[in-house]
Design a protein around this motif. Sequence first.
Motif, PDB file in Angstrom:
ATOM      1  N   VAL A   1       0.855  -1.185   0.000  1.00  0.00           N
ATOM      2  CA  VAL A   1       0.000   0.000   0.000  1.00  0.00           C
ATOM      3  C   VAL A   1       0.889   1.232   0.000  1.00  0.00           C
ATOM      4  N   GLU A   2       0.703   2.069  -1.003  1.00  0.00           N
ATOM      5  CA  GLU A   2       1.395   3.346  -1.107  1.00  0.00           C
ATOM      6  C   GLU A   2       0.341   4.443  -1.180  1.00  0.00           C
ATOM      7  N   PRO A   3       0.709   5.675  -1.006  1.00  0.00           N
ATOM      8  CA  PRO A   3      -0.292   6.750  -1.094  1.00  0.00           C
ATOM      9  C   PRO A   3      -1.000   6.741  -2.448  1.00  0.00           C
ATOM     10  N   ASN A   4      -2.314   6.665  -2.421  1.00  0.00           N
ATOM     11  CA  ASN A   4      -3.185   6.670  -3.609  1.00  0.00           C
ATOM     12  C   ASN A   4      -2.969   5.494  -4.548  1.00  0.00           C
ATOM     13  N   GLN A   5      -2.317   4.432  -4.080  1.00  0.00           N
ATOM     14  CA  GLN A   5      -2.098   3.290  -4.965  1.00  0.00           C
ATOM     15  C   GLN A   5      -1.936   2.001  -4.159  1.00  0.00           C
ATOM     16  N   GLN A   6      -2.590   0.955  -4.645  1.00  0.00           N
ATOM     17  CA  GLN A   6      -2.476  -0.376  -4.049  1.00  0.00           C
ATOM     18  C   GLN A   6      -1.774  -1.264  -5.075  1.00  0.00           C
ATOM     19  N   LYS A   7      -0.679  -1.886  -4.696  1.00  0.00           N
ATOM     20  CA  LYS A   7       0.075  -2.716  -5.635  1.00  0.00           C
ATOM     21  C   LYS A   7      -0.012  -4.177  -5.210  1.00  0.00           C
ATOM     22  N   LEU A   8      -0.022  -5.029  -6.219  1.00  0.00           N
ATOM     23  CA  LEU A   8      -0.092  -6.462  -5.983  1.00  0.00           C
ATOM     24  C   LEU A   8       0.945  -7.130  -6.868  1.00  0.00           C
ATOM     25  N   GLU A   9       1.764  -7.977  -6.288  1.00  0.00           N
ATOM     26  CA  GLU A   9       2.734  -8.755  -7.052  1.00  0.00           C
ATOM     27  C   GLU A   9       2.452 -10.221  -6.776  1.00  0.00           C
ATOM     28  N   VAL A  10       2.239 -10.976  -7.839  1.00  0.00           N
ATOM     29  CA  VAL A  10       1.909 -12.393  -7.711  1.00  0.00           C
ATOM     30  C   VAL A  10       2.952 -13.180  -8.491  1.00  0.00           C
ATOM     31  N   SER A  11       3.516 -14.202  -7.848  1.00  0.00           N
ATOM     32  CA  SER A  11       4.489 -15.040  -8.548  1.00  0.00           C
ATOM     33  C   SER A  11       4.251 -16.500  -8.197  1.00  0.00           C
ATOM     34  N   THR A  12       4.585 -17.358  -9.163  1.00  0.00           N
ATOM     35  CA  THR A  12       4.443 -18.791  -8.981  1.00  0.00           C
ATOM     36  C   THR A  12       5.416 -19.485  -9.922  1.00  0.00           C
ATOM     37  N   THR A  13       5.570 -20.768  -9.747  1.00  0.00           N
ATOM     38  CA  THR A  13       6.396 -21.565 -10.649  1.00  0.00           C
ATOM     39  C   THR A  13       5.478 -22.512 -11.396  1.00  0.00           C
ATOM     40  N   TYR A  14       5.554 -22.467 -12.731  1.00  0.00           N
ATOM     41  CA  TYR A  14       4.718 -23.322 -13.568  1.00  0.00           C
ATOM     42  C   TYR A  14       5.590 -24.056 -14.567  1.00  0.00           C
ATOM     43  N   GLU A  15       5.636 -25.361 -14.463  1.00  0.00           N
ATOM     44  CA  GLU A  15       6.390 -26.220 -15.379  1.00  0.00           C
ATOM     45  C   GLU A  15       7.834 -25.758 -15.528  1.00  0.00           C
ATOM     46  N   GLY A  16       8.479 -25.456 -14.404  1.00  0.00           N
ATOM     47  CA  GLY A  16       9.895 -25.130 -14.407  1.00  0.00           C
ATOM     48  C   GLY A  16      10.244 -23.679 -14.648  1.00  0.00           C
ATOM     49  N   ALA A  17       9.284 -22.824 -14.902  1.00  0.00           N
ATOM     50  CA  ALA A  17       9.556 -21.405 -15.139  1.00  0.00           C
ATOM     51  C   ALA A  17       8.796 -20.560 -14.121  1.00  0.00           C
ATOM     52  N   THR A  18       9.426 -19.490 -13.688  1.00  0.00           N
ATOM     53  CA  THR A  18       8.775 -18.573 -12.761  1.00  0.00           C
ATOM     54  C   THR A  18       7.906 -17.601 -13.553  1.00  0.00           C
ATOM     55  N   VAL A  19       6.643 -17.540 -13.163  1.00  0.00           N
ATOM     56  CA  VAL A  19       5.690 -16.631 -13.802  1.00  0.00           C
ATOM     57  C   VAL A  19       5.312 -15.578 -12.768  1.00  0.00           C
ATOM     58  N   SER A  20       5.514 -14.309 -13.120  1.00  0.00           N
ATOM     59  CA  SER A  20       5.253 -13.227 -12.174  1.00  0.00           C
ATOM     60  C   SER A  20       4.470 -12.120 -12.868  1.00  0.00           C
ATOM     61  N   VAL A  21       3.490 -11.565 -12.164  1.00  0.00           N
ATOM     62  CA  VAL A  21       2.704 -10.454 -12.702  1.00  0.00           C
ATOM     63  C   VAL A  21       2.567  -9.369 -11.642  1.00  0.00           C
ATOM     64  N   ASN A  22       2.384  -8.138 -12.103  1.00  0.00           N
ATOM     65  CA  ASN A  22       2.175  -6.991 -11.215  1.00  0.00           C
ATOM     66  C   ASN A  22       0.882  -6.294 -11.611  1.00  0.00           C
ATOM     67  N   ALA A  23       0.200  -5.765 -10.627  1.00  0.00           N
ATOM     68  CA  ALA A  23      -1.010  -4.990 -10.887  1.00  0.00           C
ATOM     69  C   ALA A  23      -1.076  -3.852  -9.868  1.00  0.00           C
TER      70      ALA A  23
ATOM     71  N   ASP B   1      -3.712  -0.381  -8.655  1.00  0.00           N
ATOM     72  CA  ASP B   1      -4.971   0.330  -8.817  1.00  0.00           C
ATOM     73  C   ASP B   1      -5.196   1.176  -7.569  1.00  0.00           C
ATOM     74  N   LYS B   2      -6.133   2.097  -7.672  1.00  0.00           N
ATOM     75  CA  LYS B   2      -6.486   2.880  -6.486  1.00  0.00           C
ATOM     76  C   LYS B   2      -7.236   2.036  -5.480  1.00  0.00           C
ATOM     77  N   GLU B   3      -8.014   1.069  -5.981  1.00  0.00           N
ATOM     78  CA  GLU B   3      -8.773   0.168  -5.118  1.00  0.00           C
ATOM     79  C   GLU B   3      -8.056  -1.177  -5.031  1.00  0.00           C
ATOM     80  N   LEU B   4      -7.941  -1.710  -3.829  1.00  0.00           N
ATOM     81  CA  LEU B   4      -7.232  -2.976  -3.625  1.00  0.00           C
ATOM     82  C   LEU B   4      -7.935  -4.133  -4.329  1.00  0.00           C
ATOM     83  N   TYR B   5      -9.246  -4.198  -4.248  1.00  0.00           N
ATOM     84  CA  TYR B   5      -9.975  -5.327  -4.827  1.00  0.00           C
ATOM     85  C   TYR B   5      -9.917  -5.306  -6.356  1.00  0.00           C
ATOM     86  N   ALA B   6      -9.837  -4.126  -6.948  1.00  0.00           N
ATOM     87  CA  ALA B   6      -9.661  -4.023  -8.399  1.00  0.00           C
ATOM     88  C   ALA B   6      -8.262  -4.503  -8.788  1.00  0.00           C
TER      89      ALA B   6
END
Length: 136
Positions: free
Chosen positions: A68-90, A92-97
Amino acid sequence: SACLVGSEMCIRDRYIIEDNKKGSNMKIIISGHHVEITEGINQSVENKFAKVAKHFPSLMTLDVIITVEPNQQKLEVSTTYEGATVSVNAADKELYAAIASAASKLEAALSHRKGVLLAKQKQKYEVEQSNAFENS
């Protein structure tokens, strides 16, 4: 628990969801920076990523970091799928979005990785033709 980053204190909450009620056996590890992970956040993350767990049953763990940062909610999700690390970032102003956006981005990234693996699996080995047997 608390951690020291530089000269400022940051608050980290860590929750592990072992068994989803949807029948998958994926473990979701939720960490929070400057945010308390409430039951509502837990439920939202679990519900949004249940579809991903259903479509990709070989996923074992999912690491979710909420910042949580001022006026912004950040989400970083990472996992390992079939030997490769898959990571995404999102973000938004709203956490649930941001949670919903990260779930859809992760599903897209995993399906892309699955397509790459299938293409490699179906790739045919080509033997180059030699001129050694031609009659001169």
